[in-house]
Design an enzyme around this catalytic site. Structure first.
Site, PDB file in Angstrom:
ATOM      1  N   CYS A 177      -6.496  -4.075   6.683  1.00 50.40           N
ATOM      2  CA  CYS A 177      -7.654  -3.186   6.618  1.00 50.40           C
ATOM      3  C   CYS A 177      -8.780  -3.738   5.755  1.00 50.40           C
ATOM      4  O   CYS A 177      -9.949  -3.434   5.986  1.00 50.40           O
ATOM      5  CB  CYS A 177      -7.236  -1.802   6.133  1.00 50.40           C
ATOM      6  SG  CYS A 177      -6.659  -1.733   4.417  1.00 50.40           S
ATOM      7  N   CYS A 233       0.832  -1.200   0.000  1.00 47.49           N
ATOM      8  CA  CYS A 233       0.000   0.000   0.000  1.00 47.49           C
ATOM      9  C   CYS A 233       0.866   1.249   0.000  1.00 47.49           C
ATOM     10  O   CYS A 233       0.568   2.218  -0.705  1.00 47.49           O
ATOM     11  CB  CYS A 233      -0.928  -0.015   1.217  1.00 47.49           C
ATOM     12  SG  CYS A 233      -2.094   1.363   1.282  1.00 47.49           S
TER      13      CYS A 233
END
Length: 350
Positions: free
Chosen positions: A188, A95
């Site tokens: 997440c 990410c």
């Protein structure tokens, strides 16, 4: 601004330092309605509201940027594909590489901004070198080591000289309601924390054998090799005890044969680690061996090593064997320094 205390204080510090700051929250789910209040990730609707409230208190503009498609392709799909290939990816690292310091930074530059500020616990010195945080238990330089020189030159990490306890104290003093908000620890995009179930839903069941490395005998079965990682001990579903009665660990995963190989703890030891797609930001590219320390997983213990970088491959010869080294994770080289350990470079363990 993720909606947590770190990014809120980082934004407040940047604004207090006189920078023209704009807060941005990333919408990373293709189906936002599936997010539930209190989900254990860092990208819920509740988090977006917390980020907006923090921006209001700081007195800065606030926007939500939709990066859901890019995130799904570069992080979620990559995560699934890596497990399917028998590797163990680090989605936070991916990410940072593909979203926060690539897609976000590219858009920010196009809009006229100079840099991306985040709440990562790491330091960028006046020399431009990435260093560990002063709060070693919270240090996040490992997941930032994939950033290249151009990305680091347009990054700011205001919290690297501060402990997490001090960050929370400062947030409370600034009137930020997230001062006591718990840290997020889960992936997440897997809100319930069930990684095995998440992968099974996308890859389906693929029954195969669990094989003992010493005898070659089949000692168990699995529903999908993607559910295992090197160094794993629990949940192996082994029906035949080891002759010496000691526990077995996952030694390797072979997708071609859909086989999980297990063996004793000492068989996990490796002395050489090779990494592909290297990034080197700690000065000029080395033209010979470099004495340093390497970290082989997030929050792992650094190991003394000699690192070489030849023909696009980073090789670390470990001064002492390490266990549980999983392909797909990062090998990050550090140089001890009085001002804090310097990140020299990184690569993806192959």
């Amino acid at each position: 601004m993720s909606g947590g205390v770190d990014s809120a204080v980082a934004a407040a510090r940047a604004a207090a330092a006189g920078h023209d700051v704009t807060g941005v929250h990333l919408a990373l789910s293709r189906n936002p309605q599936t997010y539930r209040s209190g989900a254990r990730g860092c990208c819920t609707l509740e988090d977006s509201r917390d980020a907006r409230r923090a921006a209001d208190v700081i007195g800065i503009p606030f926007y939500v940027w939709d990066m859901a498609d890019r995130f799904h392709e570069d992080v979620v799909d990559d995560f699934v594909a890596e497990y399917a290939a028998g590797r163990t990816p680090n989605p936070c690292l991916r990410c940072n590489e593909k979203i926060k310091f690539a897609a976000v930074l590219d858009r920010a530059i196009a809009l006229g901004f100079d840099a991306v500020v985040t709440g990562h616990h790491a330091r960028l010195g006046a020399d431009g070198l990435l260093r560990r945080s002063v709060d070693l238990p919270k240090d996040q330089s490992y997941v930032l080591a994939v950033l290249n020189r151009e990305q680091l030159d347009r990054s700011m990490f205001p919290l690297g000289d501060t402990t997490k306890a001090q960050v929370r104290e400062e947030a409370a003093a600034r009137g930020l309601s997230v001062a006591d908000k718990p840290d997020s620890h889960d992936i997440c995009f897997i809100a319930d924390g069930d990684t095995r179930g998440f992968l099974a839903e996308r890859l389906g069941e693929e029954p195969g054998d669990i094989v003992d490395a010493l005898t070659g005998a089949v000692v168990g079965s699995h529903a999908g090799a993607y559910a295992y990682t090197v160094g794993q001990r629990r949940g192996l579903n082994i029906g035949v005890p080891a002759p010496d009665g000691k526990p077995r660990y996952v030694l390797s995963i072979t997708p071609v044969t859909n086989t999980v190989t297990v063996g004793p703890a000492e068989s996990l030891e490796v002395g050489t680690v090779a990494g592909e797609r290297p990034v080197w930001t700690g000065g000029a590219l080395p033209d010979g061996p470099v004495e340093c320390e390497v970290q082989l997983r997030a929050h792992g213990t650094p190991v003394p090593a000699v690192v070489t970088l030849v023909d696009g491959v980073l090789t670390a010869e470990l001064r002492k064997p390490a266990r549980g080294v999983a392909p797909g994770q990062a090998v990050v080289a550090y140089r001890p320094d009085p001002a804090g350990d310097i990140v020299l470079g990184s690569a993806t363990i192959s």
